[in-house]
Design an enzyme around this catalytic site. Structure first.
Site, PDB file in Angstrom:
ATOM      1  N   HIS A 162       6.698  -2.884  96.076  1.00  0.00           N
ATOM      2  CA  HIS A 162       7.354  -2.196  94.951  1.00  0.00           C
ATOM      3  C   HIS A 162       6.402  -1.184  94.301  1.00  0.00           C
ATOM      4  O   HIS A 162       5.923  -1.386  93.197  1.00  0.00           O
ATOM      5  CB  HIS A 162       7.819  -3.254  93.936  1.00  0.00           C
ATOM      6  CG  HIS A 162       8.513  -2.716  92.737  1.00  0.00           C
ATOM      7  ND1 HIS A 162       9.263  -1.553  92.737  1.00  0.00           N
ATOM      8  CD2 HIS A 162       8.576  -3.188  91.461  1.00  0.00           C
ATOM      9  CE1 HIS A 162       9.751  -1.346  91.513  1.00  0.00           C
ATOM     10  NE2 HIS A 162       9.344  -2.312  90.721  1.00  0.00           N
ATOM     11  N   LYS A 175      10.489  -7.603  97.031  1.00  0.00           N
ATOM     12  CA  LYS A 175       9.715  -8.833  97.198  1.00  0.00           C
ATOM     13  C   LYS A 175       8.751  -8.772  98.378  1.00  0.00           C
ATOM     14  O   LYS A 175       7.590  -9.133  98.256  1.00  0.00           O
ATOM     15  CB  LYS A 175      10.691 -10.003  97.375  1.00  0.00           C
ATOM     16  CG  LYS A 175      10.045 -11.320  97.677  1.00  0.00           C
ATOM     17  CD  LYS A 175       9.302 -11.866  96.459  1.00  0.00           C
ATOM     18  CE  LYS A 175       8.326 -12.960  96.831  1.00  0.00           C
ATOM     19  NZ  LYS A 175       7.052 -12.460  97.350  1.00  0.00           N
ATOM     20  N   CYS A 179      10.917   1.272  86.399  1.00  0.00           N
ATOM     21  CA  CYS A 179      11.069   0.998  87.829  1.00  0.00           C
ATOM     22  C   CYS A 179      12.274   1.720  88.430  1.00  0.00           C
ATOM     23  O   CYS A 179      12.463   1.715  89.643  1.00  0.00           O
ATOM     24  CB  CYS A 179      11.199  -0.506  88.059  1.00  0.00           C
ATOM     25  SG  CYS A 179       9.937  -1.427  87.163  1.00  0.00           S
TER      26      CYS A 179
END
Ligand SMILES: [Zn+2]
Lengths: 389, 132
Positions: free
Chosen positions: A334, A330, A84
């Site tokens: 993402h 959130k 990520c």
């Protein structure tokens, strides 16, 4: 110190567009970035591109040249993969390359296509950020890994699911005015607590969504920006990277993120600032607990106190240090490989006064972006400052 | 030592460790500095020492943290919900599934022993923990 200027940023909407290829998503983000920057494509000397799961989602390796082509740029291109934190790593290398005089203009960014895999497929793809032999084969999922950290945090420092819900509520509220965000709707603490459990103690609303999207940045040297009279009022003045043992069980503390601490310390020192100078931050809240661990690692909250920061209002839009004014992973979404670059885009706009949420941070001059890979076995931190505020 | 699928290529080091664990001889690796790790290793991940010795894994450990997973990867579709725990055996921690408990009754601090089990979904071997 002389910084690397952010001359243009571009984001696609983040969300659920399973049919769109990552090359198309990245092309859109770069189009916007070039349009707003006034930098000609011909001036780009290198492309730094972040992507995590392209092999699984699109059966596509060797993405550097593919993405340069999609952007209409004739320049050497490299793909970065660090789960990520993929585009955070791309940004870090790009910044260092501009600083050392190798390049004056670079295209940086990332993209991810995820929703075409479905929930089960994407859960499997995300899990490869963990140690396959010793974690994934024991049934550890990505939410499961953060759940293990959340439970360890509760056991060591206290805190509750309600505290975590307040992080989600805050970030959803921040995303209300973000037209690129996946969710532009508020949620309540009660809704978050009532949502189905994904991996206890984390529920559906503790988790970022699966997202498709792309982000692009045009970075230039200060000299190039001045020479071409660019409207580039924000500079990346600090960069840092940290690393840790791959498997969570091999870390000294199960509820801390030393890689983020190291990356933050390096970036603060590099920029010549400290945590108390930070006016706002975009941190990697793939799960609500991740925001808690991040702000503690970055010295934006004391160890053991990050859990209450959203509930007490310290990190809300009008708090001492607003965290994730974009909505964060959130609520903004993402798309893994795009996230690090999107954070830089958001901080740049917040500092330049061109973000829908800039009104909450009118006097801000210093911002921070924190991007984390896996359970934070890798992390980057970048400090951004307004030039001549 | 039998592998249910003869076409499956083994992961040297890891599958050997599972074999040993099934025989009640699980181990961890230790360097002269006392750093510990799990195989396959040619050297200590902390200090680079190539002088690694196999030490017997203590018989029991304590659950350091756990989670009950309701949304699994496809490889554990039929196993969910299941409890994943990180167990502290003293010199080393190991991640696995608590296999003999109602997942909702798992707690931090419980004493457990290592026991290799099988995934209900794939029949692959899974590092498991049982209460003692
Ligand atoms: Zn050692």
């Amino acid at each position: 110190m002389s910084g690397v200027r952010v001359a243009g940023t571009g984001l696609t909407p983040f969300g659920n567009v399973p049919e769109r290829t990552s090359r198309d998503l990245f092309a859109e983000a770069t189009q916007t970035a070039f349009d707003v920057s006034d930098v000609p494509r011909a001036d780009v000397e290198a492309v730094f591109y972040g992507n995590f799961m392209g092999e699984l989602a699109e059966h596509q390796g060797h993405q550097g040249p593919l993405m340069a082509e999609a952007a209409g740029v004739q320049a050497p291109a490299t793909r970065y993969e660090s789960a990520c934190a993929s585009s955070g790593m791309a940004i870090r290398d790009a910044v260092m390359r501009v600083r050392n005089g190798e390049h004056d203009v670079v295209l940086v960014g990332g993209a991810e296509r995820m929703t075409n895999l479905g929930t089960a497929g994407a859960t499997e793809a995300l899990a490869i950020a963990a140690d396959d032999l010793w974690e994934v084969r024991a049934g550890m999922t990505f939410p499961g890994a953060y759940a293990l950290m959340a439970q360890a945090y509760f056991d060591e420092f206290g805190g509750s699911r309600e505290d975590l819900a307040n992080v989600a509520v805050k970030n959803h509220k921040n995303a209300l005015t973000n037209e690129k965000a996946q969710y532009q709707k508020t949620i309540s603490v009660e809704e978050a607590l009532d949502a189905p459990t994904v991996s206890s103690p984390l529920g559906l609303y503790d988790s970022c969504p699966l997202s498709d999207g792309a982000a692009a940045l045009i970075l230039t040297s200060e000299e190039y920006a001045d020479e071409h009279d660019l409207d580039a009022p924000v500079a990346i003045t600090g960069t840092g990277q940290g690393g840790d043992r791959m498997a969570l069980h091999d870390r000294d503390h199960l509820a801390r993120s030393p890689a983020a601490r190291d990356a933050g310390a390096e970036a603060y020192a590099d920029a010549g600032v400290d945590a108390s100078d930070v006016d706002l931050a975009e941190v990697h809240d793939c799960f609500t607990i991740a925001e808690v661990l991040a702000i503690e690692a970055l010295d934006l909250a004391q160890i053991g106190e990050g859990i209450s920061a959203a509930r007490t209002g310290r990190t809300t839009a009008d708090g001492d240090v607003p965290i994730n004014l974009s909505g964060g992973l959130k609520a903004k979404g993402h798309p893994v490989g795009a996230t690090g670059a999107s954070q830089i885009a958001e901080v740049t706009k917040l500092l330049a006064g061109t973000h829908p949420n800039s009104e909450h941070v009118a006097d801000a001059t210093t911002g921070l972006a924190h991007n984390a890979g896996g359970t934070v076995a890798s992390a980057t931190v970048h400090v951004l400052e307004e030039v001549d505020p | 030592m039998s592998d249910p699928d003869e076409n499956t290529v083994r992961d040297a080091g890891f599958d050997d460790w599972l074999d040993a664990a099934e025989d009640g001889e699980a181990y961890y690796l230790e360097c002269p500095e006392g750093h510990t790790s799990l195989p396959p290793r040619r050297l200590c991940p902390e200090c680079g020492s190539t002088d690694l010795t196999e030490q017997p894994l203590p018989d029991t450990g304590e659950i350091a943290t756990f989670t009950v997973t309701h949304v699994p990867t496809p490889a554990f579709e039929d196993d969910a919900p299941y409890a994943t725990a990180i167990v502290d055996f003293g010199p080393i921690r190991v991640t696995g599934q608590v296999v003999d408990h109602d997942p909702d009754e798992v707690e931090t601090g419980q004493t457990v022993a290592l026991e290799i089990s099988r995934s209900e979904t794939t029949d692959e071997r899974v590092i498991g923990f049982t209460s003692v």
